[in-house]
Motif scaffolding. Structure first.
Motif, short mmCIF file in Angstrom:
data_model
loop_
_atom_site.label_atom_id
_atom_site.label_comp_id
_atom_site.label_asym_id
_atom_site.label_seq_id
_atom_site.Cartn_x
_atom_site.Cartn_y
_atom_site.Cartn_z
N UNK A 512 -50.68 11.96 -53.62
CA UNK A 512 -51.49 12.33 -52.46
C UNK A 512 -52.95 12.62 -52.85
N UNK A 513 -53.23 12.81 -54.12
CA UNK A 513 -54.62 13.05 -54.54
C UNK A 513 -55.40 11.75 -54.69
N UNK A 514 -54.70 10.62 -54.64
CA UNK A 514 -55.36 9.34 -54.84
C UNK A 514 -55.29 8.85 -56.26
N UNK A 515 -54.70 9.66 -57.14
CA UNK A 515 -54.57 9.24 -58.54
C UNK A 515 -53.42 8.24 -58.66
N UNK A 516 -53.69 7.12 -59.27
CA UNK A 516 -52.65 6.09 -59.41
C UNK A 516 -51.56 6.59 -60.34
N UNK A 517 -50.33 6.49 -59.88
CA UNK A 517 -49.21 6.96 -60.70
C UNK A 517 -48.41 5.81 -61.30
N UNK A 518 -48.17 4.77 -60.51
CA UNK A 518 -47.40 3.64 -61.02
C UNK A 518 -47.94 2.34 -60.44
N UNK A 519 -48.12 1.35 -61.30
CA UNK A 519 -48.52 0.01 -60.88
C UNK A 519 -47.47 -0.97 -61.36
N UNK A 520 -47.07 -1.86 -60.45
CA UNK A 520 -46.06 -2.84 -60.85
C UNK A 520 -46.68 -3.84 -61.82
N UNK A 521 -46.07 -3.99 -62.97
CA UNK A 521 -46.54 -4.95 -63.96
C UNK A 521 -45.65 -6.18 -63.93
N UNK A 522 -46.25 -7.31 -63.59
CA UNK A 522 -45.51 -8.56 -63.54
C UNK A 522 -45.12 -8.96 -64.96
N UNK A 523 -43.84 -9.15 -65.17
CA UNK A 523 -43.34 -9.59 -66.47
C UNK A 523 -42.78 -11.00 -66.30
N UNK A 524 -43.47 -11.96 -66.89
CA UNK A 524 -43.03 -13.35 -66.81
C UNK A 524 -42.06 -13.65 -67.95
N UNK A 525 -41.02 -14.39 -67.62
CA UNK A 525 -40.01 -14.74 -68.63
C UNK A 525 -39.73 -16.23 -68.55
N UNK A 526 -39.75 -16.88 -69.72
CA UNK A 526 -39.43 -18.31 -69.76
C UNK A 526 -37.96 -18.49 -69.42
N UNK A 527 -37.71 -19.19 -68.31
CA UNK A 527 -36.34 -19.41 -67.85
C UNK A 527 -35.89 -20.84 -68.07
N UNK A 528 -36.83 -21.78 -68.08
CA UNK A 528 -36.49 -23.20 -68.18
C UNK A 528 -37.61 -23.91 -68.92
N UNK A 529 -37.24 -24.79 -69.85
CA UNK A 529 -38.23 -25.57 -70.57
C UNK A 529 -39.15 -26.28 -69.56
N UNK A 530 -40.47 -26.28 -69.76
CA UNK A 530 -41.40 -26.87 -68.79
C UNK A 530 -41.10 -28.34 -68.47
N UNK A 531 -40.69 -29.12 -69.46
CA UNK A 531 -40.38 -30.53 -69.20
C UNK A 531 -39.12 -30.67 -68.35
N UNK A 532 -38.11 -29.87 -68.65
CA UNK A 532 -36.90 -29.90 -67.83
C UNK A 532 -37.22 -29.44 -66.42
N UNK A 533 -38.04 -28.42 -66.33
CA UNK A 533 -38.44 -27.91 -65.02
C UNK A 533 -39.17 -28.98 -64.22
N UNK A 534 -40.05 -29.74 -64.88
CA UNK A 534 -40.78 -30.80 -64.19
C UNK A 534 -39.83 -31.86 -63.65
N UNK A 535 -38.77 -32.13 -64.38
CA UNK A 535 -37.79 -33.12 -63.92
C UNK A 535 -37.00 -32.60 -62.72
N UNK A 536 -36.59 -31.35 -62.77
CA UNK A 536 -35.86 -30.77 -61.63
C UNK A 536 -36.77 -30.74 -60.40
N UNK A 537 -38.02 -30.35 -60.60
CA UNK A 537 -38.98 -30.33 -59.51
C UNK A 537 -39.17 -31.72 -58.92
N UNK A 538 -39.25 -32.73 -59.78
CA UNK A 538 -39.42 -34.10 -59.32
C UNK A 538 -38.23 -34.53 -58.45
N UNK A 539 -37.03 -34.22 -58.89
CA UNK A 539 -35.84 -34.59 -58.12
C UNK A 539 -35.85 -33.91 -56.76
N UNK A 540 -36.28 -32.66 -56.70
CA UNK A 540 -36.37 -31.95 -55.43
C UNK A 540 -37.47 -32.53 -54.54
#
Length: 738
Positions: A512-540
């Motif tokens: 309530x004082x305006x002091x930031x207490x928590x900020x969501x930090x985006x954590x990116x995680x590699x889930x799929x090889x980029x080339x495989x992902x490009x192929x799945x995306x292409x099929x879609x």
């Protein structure tokens, strides 16, 4: 030797006395230096406010300090007795503090844990009225000093009166008068024993003990309620017989109308925010009375796009009380939930269908394709497109069409299989991957589909799915129940080159004082090889260009997506989906009816994912993408590894075999043709439903009005569920349209 020992004892005694006197002196000094602050100077103004993603536009508030103080004389004896029995049985005799609780707090703080537990009523009153919700030994000691001073300046009746007028009971209600109205719609003076015991019970955990939260909460409340009644009998406030008569079941709870400020989608939005705050560790008291300033991920434009897109494409004559259309839009790369539509006004129903979800049908197939490419297959490799497909144990799956289903050829490419959603090809694909179903589930989890857990109680965005198992040989056909929010996020991973971010609704929390207490930090995680992902995306993308998703071409920019339709255990179509994305946004749309498993076929003018869901997706994305740059997808990489099984080599470049067992339907059937024309909107009177074939002994024709969707015939899959029959191949079948 004896003299030396006596001398040591003497010095140890002196040192102990010095330390004791020093401790007493320090305690006395701290006690005299602690002043009682002005009560309520901050407490009454600490209303938590929720903002849209810009941090300026207010979305709503939590609990505008719903409070009405009443004098001690108007408080019934039963609520005073119940609260004392539940919270502090020594209240009338103690000096306002709990030494054991302070010692426990010291040890907890030394171990790095939060302080907790066993505060007296006086300590709780002091904390709520004078202090913050800070968890520290310093705050706990100050609480003790104030409690000692308060019990010297106020009578026990005054303290209990103040406590009962300020403590939080849940539902935004502070004080017994507001709580009595919030739970039972009566003034506090009219509370009976059972109602008083309930209100004394919810003090222990106002959120998880609120009966409005469902069966689990109600069961937990009953346990606490019985404890309170037993404690009242123990303290002599009621007899054992009175406790026994009251403890069997909870009192009735009248339906309390929600505040109009929760109308429309706002109630659903605030509910998601509240639940995520709780997942972050904030208490109900902090959420409702801590004066937090919460910046969410929601944007007014995305929320508007979801609602207007749904309303624009909803078939006329079908109210949202029966037809539930849910949608969710997620930002690839951040996991931010930008907008959603819950299916109905919060004041009409608190069920958020964007959270509750349903069976996803063939929108699950891209996860199978990604797994197959990881295993060594390629987009050009071929799979069995003829129908039926038979497993070694006799399990059979067929495509749509009469008899045994339509044949698409024995060598259908992975791209063509996704374009036309050919079930036999995807079952062949799954079976050809070593431990295929288990690996498919793992891929789905990595992309953003939460693990499965039965009977999930949905806390905010569900962190689990239902009916998903790596032991399910037909997992690829989409029998799992997943929320549109999580489906949108999993497809957002594909849109983001295979990099996943967890979906969330809160960007920042300030005190309530305006002091930031928590900020969501985006954590990116590699889930799929980029080339495989490009192929799945292409099929879609090809699904949109040439297959069942051609309605999305109206977006006028590069898009990828997948249709899906599933059935219930009565072989009735019960859900229809379209999930798709551009490089910048991912959106999922789901149509369900009634409790989520009611029949759509023969009730809606068309129930295929290629029709209303795909058109709704397009209407939403047209607004979401308005003004954004046109971004191209990466080119396919055509990853080609060592296929784990033989017989899937690319077919020679010959024309694709057309279905041979079933002619294309005419415009009179449900579902769109290559150039959709407006569907006449009849009153919602059921039309003849489609006939289901039971395998392995066909007893009648298969669905005869499967549509042609943009030149591609929609497929229907039959997947086995165990039956009670003792004959191995006499089984019941689960029907999924895709």
């Amino acid at each position: 030797m004896k003299r030396r020992l006596l001398k040591v004892v003497k010095w140890l005694t002196i040192v102990g006395l010095v330390f004791a006197l020093t401790g007493v002196g320090a305690f006395y000094y701290a006690y005299t230096q602690t002043d009682i602050p002005n009560p309520n100077s901050d407490f009454q103004t600490q209303t938590t406010k929720i903002f849209y993603a810009d941090g300026k536009t207010e979305l709503g508030t939590f609990a505008k300090q719903n409070r009405e103080s009443i004098p001690y004389s108007e408080m019934p004896d039963n609520i005073k007795q119940a609260v004392v029995a539940a919270e502090d049985q020594s209240f009338w005799t103690n000096r306002g503090i709990d030494p054991k609780g302070i010692i426990r707090a010291a040890f907890s703080n030394a171990r790095g844990n939060s302080t907790q537990g066993a505060s007296t009523i006086t300590q709780q009153y002091v904390k709520i009225l004078y202090l913050t919700q800070e968890r520290s030994l310093k705050r706990k000691l100050k609480e003790a000093f104030l409690s000692l001073k308060l019990q010297r300046t106020q009578s026990k009746q005054q303290i209990l009166e103040g406590y009962l007028n300020t403590i939080y009971f849940g539902r935004g209600a502070y004080g017994i008068q507001a709580a009595s109205m919030a739970y039972f719609d009566i003034p506090a003076k009219d509370l009976n024993l059972k109602q008083a015991a309930v209100l004394a019970s919810v003090l222990n955990d106002p959120n998880d003990l609120d009966p409005k939260e469902g069966k689990d909460a109600k069961a937990a409340l009953l346990g606490r309620y019985q404890y309170v009644l037993d404690s009242m009998a123990k303290t002599g406030d009621i007899t054992a017989d009175e406790a026994d008569q009251a403890r069997a079941k909870l009192p009735k709870f009248p339906k309390i109308e929600a505040s109009s400020s929760y109308g429309g989608q706002k109630g659903h939005m605030l509910r998601l925010v509240r639940n995520e705050l709780e997942q972050m560790g904030y208490t109900p008291e902090e959420i409702d009375g801590g004066g937090l300033r919460v910046t969410t991920t929601f944007t007014p434009s995305a929320m508007k796009a979801a609602e207007e897109g749904v309303l624009a494409e909803r078939p006329e004559g079908f109210s949202d009380k029966k037809l539930h259309i849910a949608a969710a839009t997620v930002e690839p790369g951040t996991g931010a939930l930008l907008g959603f539509y819950a299916g109905q006004d919060y004041l009409d129903s608190e069920i958020n269908w964007a959270v509750a979800g349903g069976m996803v049908g063939s929108t699950f197939k891209p996860f199978t394709l990604a797994t197959a490419i990881k295993a060594g297959f390629s987009l050009k490799d071929t799979f069995e497109g003829n129908s039926p497909y038979e497993f070694p144990d006799g399990l059979e799956v067929r495509n749509e069409g009469g008899g045994d289903g339509n044949d698409y050829g024995a060598s259908v490419s992975a791209v063509k299989a996704l374009e036309e959603s050919i079930n036999t090809a995807f079952v062949d694909m799954s079976a050809s991957i070593p431990d295929g179903p288990e690996k498919i589930l793992k891929t789905a989890n990595q992309l953003g589909i939460p693990p499965a857990k039965a009977n999930e109680k949905y806390p905010g965005i569900p962190r689990t799915s239902r009916d998903l198992s790596g032991d399910d040989a037909l997992i690829t056909l989409g029998r799992g129940r997943i929320s549109p929010i999580n489906m949108a996020n999993a497809y957002a991973t594909i849109a983001n080159n295979g990099v996943r971010a967890n979906v969330h609704v809160i960007k920042k929390v300030e005190d309530f004082t305006g002091e930031e207490t928590k900020t969501y930090e985006v954590v990116n995680k590699d889930a799929l090889d980029p080339d495989i992902d490009a192929d799945v995306s292409y099929a879609l993308q090809q699904v949109v260009q040439n297959g069942t998703g051609k309605a999305a071409l109206a977006l006028g920019r590069p898009a990828a997506g997948k249709t899906g339709t599933a059935t219930n255990d009565k072989d009735e179509v019960s859900s229809a989906w379209f999930v798709g994305f551009t490089p910048q946004r991912s959106t999922a749309v789901m149509y369900v009816r009634g409790d989520g498993d009611d029949q759509l076929d023969g009730w809606l003018p068309s129930y295929f994912g290629a029709d209303y869901p795909a058109r709704t997706w397009t209407a939403i994305m047209q607004q979401v993408m308005d003004g954004m740059d046109v971004v191209q997808f990466p080119e396919p990489a055509y990853v080609d590894g060592d296929a784990p099984t033989d017989g899937h080599e690319p077919a020679p470049p010959t024309p694709t075999k057309k279905p041979t067992k079933k002619p294309r339907p005419t415009e009179t059937t449900t579902g769109p043709t290559e150039e959709p024309t407006p569907t006449p909107t009849p009153t919602p009177t059921p039309t003849p439903s489609e006939t289901v074939t039971i395998l392995p002994t066909p007893t009648g024709p298969n669905p005869s009005n499967s549509p042609t969707q943009g030149g591609a015939t929609s497929a229907a899959a039959y997947s086995l569920l165990p039956s009670s029959s003792s004959t191995p191949r006499s089984r019941s079948w689960f029907l999924t349209y895709v």
